[in-house]
Scaffold this active site. Structure first.
Site, PDB file in Angstrom:
ATOM      1  CD  GLN B  13      -2.860   1.414   0.600  1.00 35.83           C
ATOM      2  OE1 GLN B  13      -3.767   0.594   0.638  1.00 35.83           O
ATOM      3  NE2 GLN B  13      -2.875   2.454  -0.235  1.00 35.83           N
ATOM      4  N   GLY B  14       0.848   1.955  -1.100  1.00 28.13           N
ATOM      5  CA  GLY B  14       1.655   3.178  -1.179  1.00 28.13           C
ATOM      6  C   GLY B  14       0.783   4.376  -0.904  1.00 28.13           C
ATOM      7  CB  ALA B  15       1.447   8.010  -1.129  1.00 30.28           C
ATOM      8  CD  GLU B  16      -0.745   7.960  -7.681  1.00 28.88           C
ATOM      9  OE1 GLU B  16      -1.337   8.570  -8.558  1.00 28.88           O
ATOM     10  OE2 GLU B  16       0.449   7.640  -7.790  1.00 28.88           O
ATOM     11  CG  ASP B 130      10.305   5.554  -7.717  1.00 27.52           C
ATOM     12  OD1 ASP B 130      11.360   5.977  -7.204  1.00 27.52           O
ATOM     13  OD2 ASP B 130       9.482   4.859  -7.094  1.00 27.52           O
TER      14      ASP B 130
END
Lengths: 370, 218
Positions: B13-16, B130
């Site tokens: 689960q990332g920020a987006e 990235d």
């Protein structure tokens, strides 16, 4: 320990008195308001030169202390406008030398972060620092305050002022834009809802793609009547950085196309605050911190607070916002950072207190944190 | 950013976005869903998630066309509550781990391979956005690039320089033989990309700017 801090990076001259437990005993400030247009550094500096002595006296008086009880003088060494910084620095040196006190020049951006910690109890936050000249996402890592995201062109407050000027709103435009946006959101039913109120139901028939307005001839004012509601403006997030340059032009083009000013204010706020909150969230995920502090003059905007607070809540984090007089440029935050630095052993000879217009946040070795 | 860690056997689960390991018509697949962000206006939120999902699908395809293996996109679902990209699951080992455990000659060969792939990517008008060694997977001798979520279809020198800057940081922070491996990587890059030397100059210029000088990883 009592420190008197002097702030003079931009349009505000401020003097604050703070003690060793971050109690703000005084926080006096006066702002230069240009008769029209934007801030002229030299005129602001002249204002500061005239007002600095009364402001210092007022601070010492309202703190209920004597000059002889002060232990330290600190001032904003940068970043900021050269003439304004020099005025504050000169006053600070004179004061320190005449009272025989040590002097410390501090980084203005770090002062915003430290007063955020000191005044709210946040321990290790990410700071979203939004003011006229600065827009940065800052967090502590490995001995420095590092910038994890920032504007690639102008500060968000500066953007709002420029946008406001184009819309015929006087400086400072931020509060007027906020008011118009709020009224628009409340009145406009087809375009959505009062931001934050009710459930996020999709608006009927909306199919909106964020892209800059198509190039082409600009119609005469009033010839086009766009649908009410949110009007897409360029949304420019590059990794953790943001860019505001295209959005101003786009808004002005839309204005000439006949889009009402309140609708533009609403759309502008929704767009740029979403950008700010997005990069803040990304930084929080990246550095794995669960506190966020909002600082800078734009922190006064209720919609920005609401959005940032919602983001924080959704990720199980906490948001902190210092009281308004500690968010805007002020002397108390400069005094507090002066105390932190002095305690950590930082000493500056008067010769070493030259101002630094482009003082970077990450240049400062942070010796007062572990 | 969401990122597949350790072969993506667990959800990330990332920020987006959130990542899930799913079954797609009998194949192992990764579903990357861009979750709604209630803090922003629903119509803006939807537009952003849709255009980014679309862009990422496009970049994955462009990357393959440019000669840089990337997960095959199985499905793009732009429905508002979904915004999900379903793509091939790559069973490989992160270049980051390989560079740390391989003996120097093999690590240097891999570094050159990485450089050539980045060169082809930039030649093809794509920046990754990235570019860390965790976003490269070696599977059966083939080097895959994953997670184009911050990428862009652009030939801008500045964006290429930033790509190299991120990659250099990744090399510097995790790999002991940084100097030689990084040099091999850059040699591969210049060999595969005609304007490689120019992009390398831009990298040095970027490093000279205040924010990037004297910065540790991050």
């Amino acid at each position: 320990m009592l420190c008197l801090g002097l702030e003079s990076t931009a349009h505000t001259i401020g003097a604050g008195v703070v003690d060793g437990r971050c109690r703000v005993l005084a926080n006096e400030l006066e702002s230069y308001v240009p008769p029209e247009g934007g801030i002229h550094p030299r005129e602001a500096a002249n204002h500061h030169a005239e007002r600095v002595v009364p402001v210092i006296r007022a601070a010492v008086e309202s703190a209920g202390v004597r000059f002889s009880e002060l232990d330290l003088v600190s001032f904003s060494q940068g970043p900021g406008l050269g003439p304004c910084l020099r005025t504050g620095a000169t006053a600070a040196r004179s004061l320190a030398v005449s009272l025989g006190l040590p002097i410390i020049g501090v980084n203005h951006c770090i002062a915003h972060l430290e007063i955020g910690r000191g005044a709210t109890g946040a321990r290790d936050p990410v700071l979203l620092y939004v003011s006229g000249g600065n827009t940065q996402v800052i967090a502590y890592m490995a001995g420095r305050y590092r910038i994890f995201g920032e504007t690639l062109d102008i500060g968000v407050g500066n953007l709002l002022d420029k946008f406001g000027r184009g819309m015929g709103l006087a400086f400072p435009a931020g509060p007027k834009i906020e008011k118009l946006a709020l009224e628009y959101a409340a009145q406009n039913e087809s375009g959505g809802r009062v931001p934050g109120a009710g459930s996020p139901s999709p608006s009927p028939g909306a199919s909106i793609v964020t892209r800059p307005p198509a190039p082409g001839p600009v119609p005469a004012p009033g010839t086009r009547h766009p649908a009410p509601g949110y009007l897409p403006l360029p949304y420019s997030v590059k990794g953790m950085d943001i860019s505001f340059s295209g959005i101003l032009t786009a808004a002005e083009v839309r204005r000439r196309e006949g889009v009402p000013v309140p609708q533009l204010c609403f759309s502008m706020q929704e767009t740029i605050f979403a950008m700010l909150v997005e990069v803040t969230e990304r930084a929080m995920a990246h550095v794995e911190k669960d506190e966020v502090v909002l600082g800078g003059g734009v922190a006064a905007n209720a919609r920005l607070r609401q959005m940032l607070g919602r983001m924080a809540a959704d990720r199980g984090a906490r948001m902190f916002v210092p009281e308004k007089r500690l968010c805007i440029d002020n002397g108390a935050m400069i005094a507090w950072l002066g105390i932190l630095m002095h305690r950590s052993g930082v000493r500056m000879p008067v010769r070493g207190t030259r101002i630094r217009q482009r003082f970077r946040t990450d240049e400062v070795e942070v010796a007062w944190r572990d | 950013m969401a990122r597949l860690r350790k072969g993506a056997r667990r959800m990330a689960q990332g920020a987006e976005a959130e990542l899930r390991l799913v079954d797609w018509m009998g194949r192992k697949a990764v579903a990357k869903r861009r979750v709604p962000k209630p803090y922003r206006l629903p119509e803006l939120d939807r537009a952003l998630r849709q255009s980014r999902t679309r862009l990422e699908a496009r970049l994955l395809r462009l990357s393959r066309l440019a000669g840089v293996p990337a997960p095959l996109v199985y499905d793009v679902d732009l429905a508002d509550d979904s915004c999900t990209l379903t793509m091939e699951f790559i069973a490989g080992e992160q270049a980051k781990r390989l560079l740390n455990r391989l003996p120097l000659p093999a690590a240097r060969r891999l570094s050159r391979q990485i450089g050539e792939a980045v060169g082809r990517l930039h030649t093809g008008g794509i920046v990754h956005g990235d570019l860390t060694t965790s976003n490269m997977l070696l599977s059966g001798g083939t080097l895959y690039f994953i997670d184009f979520g911050l990428g862009a279809a652009t030939g801008e020198l500045e964006a290429q320089g930033v790509d190299l800057r991120v990659l250099k940081e990744a090399f510097g922070s995790t790999h002991a033989h940084i100097g030689r491996c990084f040099d091999d990587m850059m040699a591969g890059y210049r060999a595969a990309y005609r304007s490689g030397a120019e992009a390398e100059r831009r990298l040095r210029e970027i490093e000279g700017r205040g924010r990037y000088s004297d910065q540790v990883e991050g």
